[in-house]
Design a protein around this motif. Structure first.
Motif, short mmCIF file in Angstrom:
data_model
loop_
_atom_site.label_atom_id
_atom_site.label_comp_id
_atom_site.label_asym_id
_atom_site.label_seq_id
_atom_site.Cartn_x
_atom_site.Cartn_y
_atom_site.Cartn_z
N THR A 59 42.25 43.28 32.25
CA THR A 59 41.22 43.42 33.28
C THR A 59 39.94 43.94 32.65
N PRO A 60 38.79 43.38 33.01
CA PRO A 60 37.53 43.94 32.52
C PRO A 60 37.45 45.42 32.88
N ALA A 61 37.16 46.24 31.88
CA ALA A 61 37.08 47.68 32.09
C ALA A 61 35.64 48.15 32.29
N ALA A 62 34.73 47.22 32.32
CA ALA A 62 33.32 47.51 32.60
C ALA A 62 32.89 46.54 33.70
N ARG A 63 31.70 46.74 34.20
CA ARG A 63 31.20 45.89 35.30
C ARG A 63 31.15 44.43 34.84
N PRO A 81 30.82 40.21 36.44
CA PRO A 81 30.47 39.42 37.64
C PRO A 81 31.73 38.88 38.32
N GLN A 82 31.64 38.70 39.63
CA GLN A 82 32.76 38.08 40.35
C GLN A 82 32.83 36.61 39.96
N PRO A 83 33.95 36.03 39.78
CA PRO A 83 35.29 36.57 39.95
C PRO A 83 35.89 37.12 38.66
N LEU A 84 35.09 37.25 37.61
CA LEU A 84 35.62 37.77 36.34
C LEU A 84 36.08 39.22 36.43
N ASP A 85 35.73 39.90 37.50
CA ASP A 85 35.99 41.33 37.64
C ASP A 85 37.43 41.68 37.98
N ARG A 86 38.28 40.70 38.19
CA ARG A 86 39.66 40.99 38.58
C ARG A 86 40.62 40.85 37.41
N GLU A 87 41.88 41.15 37.66
CA GLU A 87 42.90 41.08 36.60
C GLU A 87 43.13 39.63 36.17
N TRP A 88 43.10 39.40 34.87
CA TRP A 88 43.35 38.09 34.28
C TRP A 88 44.82 38.05 33.86
N TRP A 89 45.51 37.01 34.22
CA TRP A 89 46.91 36.85 33.82
C TRP A 89 47.00 35.73 32.80
N VAL A 90 47.61 36.03 31.67
CA VAL A 90 47.91 34.99 30.68
C VAL A 90 49.18 34.31 31.18
N LEU A 91 49.04 33.08 31.65
CA LEU A 91 50.15 32.35 32.23
C LEU A 91 51.01 31.68 31.16
N TRP A 92 50.38 31.30 30.07
CA TRP A 92 51.10 30.60 29.02
C TRP A 92 50.28 30.60 27.74
N ALA A 93 50.97 30.63 26.63
CA ALA A 93 50.36 30.41 25.31
C ALA A 93 51.37 29.61 24.50
N ASP A 94 50.89 28.64 23.75
CA ASP A 94 51.83 27.88 22.93
C ASP A 94 52.35 28.77 21.81
N THR A 95 53.43 28.36 21.18
CA THR A 95 54.10 29.22 20.21
C THR A 95 53.23 29.58 19.01
N ASP A 96 52.30 28.74 18.64
CA ASP A 96 51.41 29.03 17.51
C ASP A 96 50.10 29.68 17.95
N LEU A 97 49.99 30.00 19.22
CA LEU A 97 48.82 30.66 19.81
C LEU A 97 47.52 29.90 19.53
N ARG A 98 47.57 28.58 19.79
CA ARG A 98 46.38 27.76 19.66
C ARG A 98 45.79 27.42 21.01
N THR A 99 46.62 27.52 22.06
CA THR A 99 46.18 27.21 23.42
C THR A 99 46.69 28.30 24.34
N VAL A 100 45.85 28.73 25.26
CA VAL A 100 46.23 29.76 26.22
C VAL A 100 45.72 29.37 27.60
N VAL A 101 46.53 29.66 28.62
CA VAL A 101 46.18 29.39 30.02
C VAL A 101 46.04 30.73 30.72
N ILE A 102 44.91 30.93 31.39
CA ILE A 102 44.62 32.19 32.08
C ILE A 102 44.31 31.89 33.54
N GLY A 103 44.83 32.72 34.41
CA GLY A 103 44.60 32.57 35.84
C GLY A 103 44.61 33.91 36.55
N THR A 104 44.50 33.86 37.86
CA THR A 104 44.50 35.07 38.69
C THR A 104 45.46 34.88 39.86
N PRO A 105 46.12 35.95 40.31
CA PRO A 105 47.00 35.83 41.46
C PRO A 105 46.29 35.33 42.72
#
Length: 177
Positions: A107-111, A113-137
């Motif tokens: 979660t951004p610990a400083a101010r 902009p919306q909607p970046l101000d909420r908790e980010w969830w890493v939904l998936w990362a490939d095994t070699d960490l080359r691709t990552v999917v991020i979303g919000t509840p």
């Protein structure tokens, strides 16, 4: 107007069934209500480095702005992000600390902009960490980041499946070319 008893007996079960039917499951944003899962085993410090945005959700289904990028740097208790992302056709920037707020969550610990101000969830990362999917509840945003060149088709398929499984409307996922 008073309905005849026979009509009441016919309509009452229909109305009761309609009341019990699942209601629209959309929430504000790009995903439906229901479970969402973050990657609980991912060491979030492994996100350190430069990432290029390859996809994001858009109400129109078109990107609407240039793809963004995110630079994560390891810091005590979290990461520092310097980034600009294209979310729902709007270019948004954030530069500051990202606190680790749960397994696979930051979660951004400083101010921010919306909607970046909420908790980010890493939904998936490939095994070699080359691709990552991020979303919000709340479904306010979701995006795919990649590093090291173009996103191969197999990882795009996997990322789309993860987003779909987490309730995102992948029909509104815009790819940056």
């Amino acid at each position: 107007m008073i309905l005849p008893p026979i009509l009441v007996l016919i309509l009452l079960p229909i109305l009761l069934l309609a009341a019990c039917a699942p209601q629209a499951t959309r929430i504000d944003g790009f995903r439906s209500k229901g479970p969402i899962y973050s990657n609980a085993v991912l060491d979030l410090t492994a996100l350190a480095g430069r990432w290029t945005q390859v996809a994001a959700f858009s109400a129109t289904g078109a990107a609407g702005c240039a793809p963004g990028a995110a630079d994560f740097t390891a810091a005590p208790g979290g990461l520092v992000l310097s980034g600009r992302l294209c979310l729902n056709g709007e270019s948004l920037s954030y530069r500051g600390p990202m606190a680790f707020t749960g397994p696979g969550r930051l979660t951004p610990a400083a101010r921010a902009p919306q909607p970046l101000d909420r908790e980010w969830w890493v939904l998936w990362a490939d095994t070699d960490l080359r691709t990552v999917v991020i979303g919000t509840p709340d479904g306010s945003f979701g995006f795919i980041l990649n590093r090291g060149g173009a996103l191969p088709a197999d990882r795009l398929v996997a990322a789309r499946e993860i987003l779909d499984w987490n309730g995102y409307d992948i029909g509104r996922l815009a790819l940056f070319r």
